[in-house]
Write a protein that holds these residues in place. Structure first.
Motif, PDB file in Angstrom:
ATOM      1  N   HIS A 297       0.794  -1.235   0.000  1.00 31.19           N
ATOM      2  CA  HIS A 297       0.000   0.000   0.000  1.00 31.19           C
ATOM      3  C   HIS A 297       0.828   1.287   0.000  1.00 31.19           C
ATOM      4  N   LEU A 298       2.079   1.229   0.472  1.00 31.33           N
ATOM      5  CA  LEU A 298       2.826   2.471   0.642  1.00 31.33           C
ATOM      6  C   LEU A 298       4.162   2.505  -0.079  1.00 31.33           C
ATOM      7  N   LEU A 299       4.910   1.417  -0.029  1.00 32.41           N
ATOM      8  CA  LEU A 299       6.259   1.409  -0.599  1.00 32.41           C
ATOM      9  C   LEU A 299       6.432   0.189  -1.502  1.00 32.41           C
ATOM     10  N   PRO A 300       5.877   0.204  -2.696  1.00 34.39           N
ATOM     11  CA  PRO A 300       5.951  -0.962  -3.589  1.00 34.39           C
ATOM     12  C   PRO A 300       7.364  -1.314  -4.026  1.00 34.39           C
ATOM     13  N   GLY A 301       8.296  -0.413  -3.853  1.00 41.27           N
ATOM     14  CA  GLY A 301       9.669  -0.682  -4.258  1.00 41.27           C
ATOM     15  C   GLY A 301      10.461  -1.507  -3.261  1.00 41.27           C
ATOM     16  N   LEU A 302       9.883  -1.820  -2.122  1.00 36.78           N
ATOM     17  CA  LEU A 302      10.592  -2.629  -1.136  1.00 36.78           C
ATOM     18  C   LEU A 302      10.839  -4.038  -1.659  1.00 36.78           C
ATOM     19  N   PRO A 303      11.902  -4.704  -1.183  1.00 35.35           N
ATOM     20  CA  PRO A 303      12.122  -6.107  -1.552  1.00 35.35           C
ATOM     21  C   PRO A 303      10.920  -6.963  -1.150  1.00 35.35           C
ATOM     22  N   THR A 304      10.826  -8.142  -1.747  1.00 35.02           N
ATOM     23  CA  THR A 304       9.701  -9.027  -1.451  1.00 35.02           C
ATOM     24  C   THR A 304       9.658  -9.398   0.029  1.00 35.02           C
ATOM     25  N   HIS A 305      10.836  -9.635   0.608  1.00 30.23           N
ATOM     26  CA  HIS A 305      10.912 -10.010   2.017  1.00 30.23           C
ATOM     27  C   HIS A 305      11.929  -9.126   2.733  1.00 30.23           C
ATOM     28  N   PRO A 306      11.718  -8.823   3.991  1.00 32.79           N
ATOM     29  CA  PRO A 306      12.680  -7.996   4.734  1.00 32.79           C
ATOM     30  C   PRO A 306      13.945  -8.774   5.061  1.00 32.79           C
ATOM     31  N   ASP A 307      15.074  -8.091   5.093  1.00 34.64           N
ATOM     32  CA  ASP A 307      16.336  -8.709   5.499  1.00 34.64           C
ATOM     33  C   ASP A 307      16.313  -9.006   6.997  1.00 34.64           C
ATOM     34  N   ASN A 308      17.091 -10.007   7.397  1.00 37.32           N
ATOM     35  CA  ASN A 308      17.175 -10.346   8.818  1.00 37.32           C
ATOM     36  C   ASN A 308      17.757  -9.188   9.634  1.00 37.32           C
ATOM     37  N   GLY A 309      18.635  -8.400   8.996  1.00 35.85           N
ATOM     38  CA  GLY A 309      19.201  -7.252   9.707  1.00 35.85           C
ATOM     39  C   GLY A 309      18.130  -6.235  10.073  1.00 35.85           C
ATOM     40  N   PHE A 310      17.203  -6.009   9.164  1.00 33.54           N
ATOM     41  CA  PHE A 310      16.080  -5.106   9.437  1.00 33.54           C
ATOM     42  C   PHE A 310      15.221  -5.653  10.573  1.00 33.54           C
ATOM     43  N   ILE A 311      14.901  -6.938  10.512  1.00 34.41           N
ATOM     44  CA  ILE A 311      14.073  -7.553  11.562  1.00 34.41           C
ATOM     45  C   ILE A 311      14.755  -7.419  12.921  1.00 34.41           C
ATOM     46  N   ALA A 312      16.082  -7.637  12.949  1.00 34.53           N
ATOM     47  CA  ALA A 312      16.821  -7.523  14.211  1.00 34.53           C
ATOM     48  C   ALA A 312      16.741  -6.112  14.785  1.00 34.53           C
ATOM     49  N   ILE A 313      16.831  -5.103  13.918  1.00 31.47           N
ATOM     50  CA  ILE A 313      16.747  -3.718  14.389  1.00 31.47           C
ATOM     51  C   ILE A 313      15.371  -3.436  14.989  1.00 31.47           C
ATOM     52  N   VAL A 314      14.306  -3.871  14.304  1.00 32.90           N
ATOM     53  CA  VAL A 314      12.954  -3.644  14.815  1.00 32.90           C
ATOM     54  C   VAL A 314      12.774  -4.327  16.170  1.00 32.90           C
ATOM     55  N   ILE A 315      13.247  -5.561  16.285  1.00 28.22           N
ATOM     56  CA  ILE A 315      13.094  -6.291  17.553  1.00 28.22           C
ATOM     57  C   ILE A 315      13.885  -5.614  18.665  1.00 28.22           C
ATOM     58  N   ASN A 316      15.079  -5.128  18.349  1.00 29.26           N
ATOM     59  CA  ASN A 316      15.864  -4.413  19.367  1.00 29.26           C
ATOM     60  C   ASN A 316      15.114  -3.188  19.874  1.00 29.26           C
ATOM     61  N   HIS A 317      14.470  -2.482  18.986  1.00 34.33           N
ATOM     62  CA  HIS A 317      13.673  -1.326  19.400  1.00 34.33           C
ATOM     63  C   HIS A 317      12.457  -1.768  20.218  1.00 34.33           C
ATOM     64  N   LEU A 318      11.842  -2.885  19.833  1.00 32.93           N
ATOM     65  CA  LEU A 318      10.667  -3.371  20.564  1.00 32.93           C
ATOM     66  C   LEU A 318      10.995  -3.703  22.018  1.00 32.93           C
ATOM     67  N   TYR A 319      12.247  -4.096  22.266  1.00 31.31           N
ATOM     68  CA  TYR A 319      12.633  -4.491  23.622  1.00 31.31           C
ATOM     69  C   TYR A 319      13.590  -3.485  24.256  1.00 31.31           C
ATOM     70  N   ASP A 320      13.460  -2.249  23.840  1.00 29.42           N
ATOM     71  CA  ASP A 320      14.252  -1.159  24.422  1.00 29.42           C
ATOM     72  C   ASP A 320      13.977  -1.074  25.921  1.00 29.42           C
ATOM     73  N   GLU A 321      15.003  -1.265  26.723  1.00 35.36           N
ATOM     74  CA  GLU A 321      14.829  -1.291  28.176  1.00 35.36           C
ATOM     75  C   GLU A 321      14.436   0.065  28.750  1.00 35.36           C
ATOM     76  N   ASP A 322      14.637   1.128  27.989  1.00 33.03           N
ATOM     77  CA  ASP A 322      14.252   2.459  28.469  1.00 33.03           C
ATOM     78  C   ASP A 322      12.754   2.725  28.309  1.00 33.03           C
ATOM     79  N   VAL A 323      12.060   1.825  27.595  1.00 30.27           N
ATOM     80  CA  VAL A 323      10.614   1.961  27.401  1.00 30.27           C
ATOM     81  C   VAL A 323       9.898   1.079  28.419  1.00 30.27           C
ATOM     82  N   LYS A 324       8.884   1.604  29.066  1.00 29.58           N
ATOM     83  CA  LYS A 324       8.166   0.866  30.097  1.00 29.58           C
ATOM     84  C   LYS A 324       7.385  -0.298  29.497  1.00 29.58           C
TER      85      LYS A 324
END
Length: 354
Positions: A297-324
Motif C-alpha cells: 500500500h505504501l512502498l511498492p519498491g521494497l524487496p519481497t521479504h525484509p532482510d534479517n538485519g532489518f528484523i533484528a533492528i525492529v526487535i531491538n527497538h521493541l525491547y528497548d529497556e528504556d521503554v516501560k
C-alpha cells in the motif's frame, strides 16, 4: 423457559440456555488476582496483568490500582486508555448462561477457594469437580498451549454439567466420578506470588496424556489413567514433586504436597525462556505481516521479504529497556519501531503514517 435471540450462542456448559453472561472468567479470578495484584494482597481490583496471546500481548489494570502503582509500567495515561485497560483480559462475554455461571461460583469456586486459602472443609467430590471445571474451561476456550483431545474435553463438560444438575436435585454424583477415570495431583507453595513474579501457564503433554497447570502458588496435574501417566509426565523440572504428590480421585478428602519456592522458581525459568522464544517468533511474524502491508500500500519498491538485519533492528527497538513494559505492547509502539527500522536499515526517511 428462556429463549435465545437469533444468532445468539448457547451456553457452553448446558448447551441449552442462551449465553447471556458477560465478563465470565475462563480461569477462576482468584488465581488471576494471586499472580497479578500490585501490592501482593491477592485482592480483586488490584491486578496489573499481562496476557500473552497468539499475536499480541494485552494488559489489564484493576479498578483499584492507583497511579503510583502503575506508573512504573506505563507513561502518563489518558482516562480513555485507563478505561480500556480495565477491560478484563482474563474473561469473555457470552460463553455461559447466567444460571451456569452462578452455579460454578456457588458450587465449586467459592468452596475450593475457602478450602485452600481459609482452611475450610470441602467435600472430596466438590474439590474434584472444581478441577474438572478449571481444566475443561482452559481447554475449551484457550486451546493455545493446552488443548485436550475432544473426547476428554467433552467428557469433562458432561460430568461438570452432571455435577451441577445433581447438586440441584440433591442426588449422588458417584457415577460421574467412576467412569471414565480422572485423577489429579496438586502442589502448593503458600504465598509464592507475594514474593516472586507470578504467572499462569498450562500445557498438555501428548506423550503422557497429562495436563499441567501453573496457577501462581498452585500447580495441578491431571491424568486420565494414573497407573502410568504421572510417571511419564514432563513439566519443567517438577516431575519428581508431581510423582511424590498424593493422588486425588474425588472419593477421599483432597490432598496436596507443599513445595518450597525454589521448586516453582526452577520450573519458572524454563517456562519464561520458552515464552520469550515464542514471543520473538510472534514478533517476527508480525514484522513480516506489516512488511507485506507497507510494500503493498505504501512502498511498492521494497524487496519481497525484509532482510534479517532489518528484523533484528525492529526487535531491538521493541525491547528497548528504556521503554516501560506497558508502553511496549501498544500498536503505536510497534509501528514506531517498524518505521525506525526502515529509516536505519534501508535509509528510508519515512514520513507517511503506517
Amino acid at each position: 423457559m428462556v429463549k435465545s435471540t437469533p444468532g445468539q450462542k448457547k451456553c457452553a456448559i448446558c448447551q441449552d440456555h442462551p449465553a447471556d453472561k458477560t465478563n465470565s472468567h475462563i480461569i477462576p479470578n482468584f488465581f488471576l488476582t494471586m499472580v497479578s495484584s500490585v501490592d501482593g494482597s491477592y485482592r480483586r481490583g488490584k491486578e496489573l496483568l499481562y496476557t500473552i496471546g497468539d499475536s499480541t500481548t494485552k494488559a489489564h489494570l484493576g479498578s483499584e490500582v492507583l497511579e503510583h502503582e502503575w506508573s512504573d509500567s506505563f507513561d502518563h495515561m489518558s482516562e480513555e486508555r485507563i478505561e480500556e485497560l480495565k477491560k478484563n483480559a482474563g474473561s469473555e462475554d457470552f460463553i455461559f448462561c447466567s444460571r451456569c455461571e452462578r452455579r460454578l461460583g456457588e458450587y465449586l469456586e467459592s468452596p475450593w477457594h475457602d478450602h485452600m486459602f481459609k482452611g475450610r472443609k470441602i467435600s472430596p467430590e466438590t474439590a474434584y469437580f472444581f478441577w474438572v471445571s478449571v481444566l475443561w474451561r482452559i481447554s475449551f476456550f484457550e486451546g493455545i498451549t493446552l488443548k485436550l483431545p475432544h473426547h476428554f474435553e467433552e467428557s469433562l463438560r458432561k460430568r461438570l454439567l452432571g455435577f451441577i444438575l445433581a447438586k440441584e436435585s440433591k442426588s449422588s454424583v458417584t457415577h460421574l466420578i467412576e467412569k471414565p477415570p480422572f485423577y489429579y495431583k496438586v502442589l502448593y507453595c503458600k504465598d509464592y506470588s507475594k514474593n516472586h513474579p507470578g504467572f499462569v501457564y498450562y500445557e498438555y503433554d501428548k506423550k503422557s496424556n497429562c495436563a499441567t497447570l501453573l496457577l501462581g502458588d498452585v500447580v495441578a496435574c491431571f491424568a486420565f489413567a494414573p497407573k502410568y501417566s504421572f510417571q511419564k509426565c514432563c513439566f519443567y523440572g517438577l516431575e519428581k514433586a508431581i510423582l511424590e504428590a498424593p493422588l486425588n480421585n474425588g472419593t477421599e478428602p483432597e490432598k496436596y504436597l507443599c513445595v518450597n519456592s525454589s521448586a516453582i522458581d526452577n520450573a519458572s525459568e524454563p517456562i519464561v525462556h520458552y515464552l520469550q522464544k515464542s514471543r520473538l517468533e510472534t514478533d517476527r511474524d508480525n514484522i513480516n505481516k506489516m512488511w507485506g502491508l507497507v510494500r503493498k500500500h505504501l512502498l511498492p519498491g521494497l524487496p519481497t521479504h525484509p532482510d534479517n538485519g532489518f528484523i533484528a533492528i525492529v526487535i531491538n527497538h521493541l525491547y528497548d529497556e528504556d521503554v516501560k513494559n506497558g508502553e511496549r505492547i501498544t500498536h503505536e509502539f510497534f509501528v514506531k519501531c517498524f518505521r525506525q527500522g526502515l529509516e536505519e536499515y534501508y535509509k528510508i526517511p519515512f514520513k507517511r503514517s503506517l
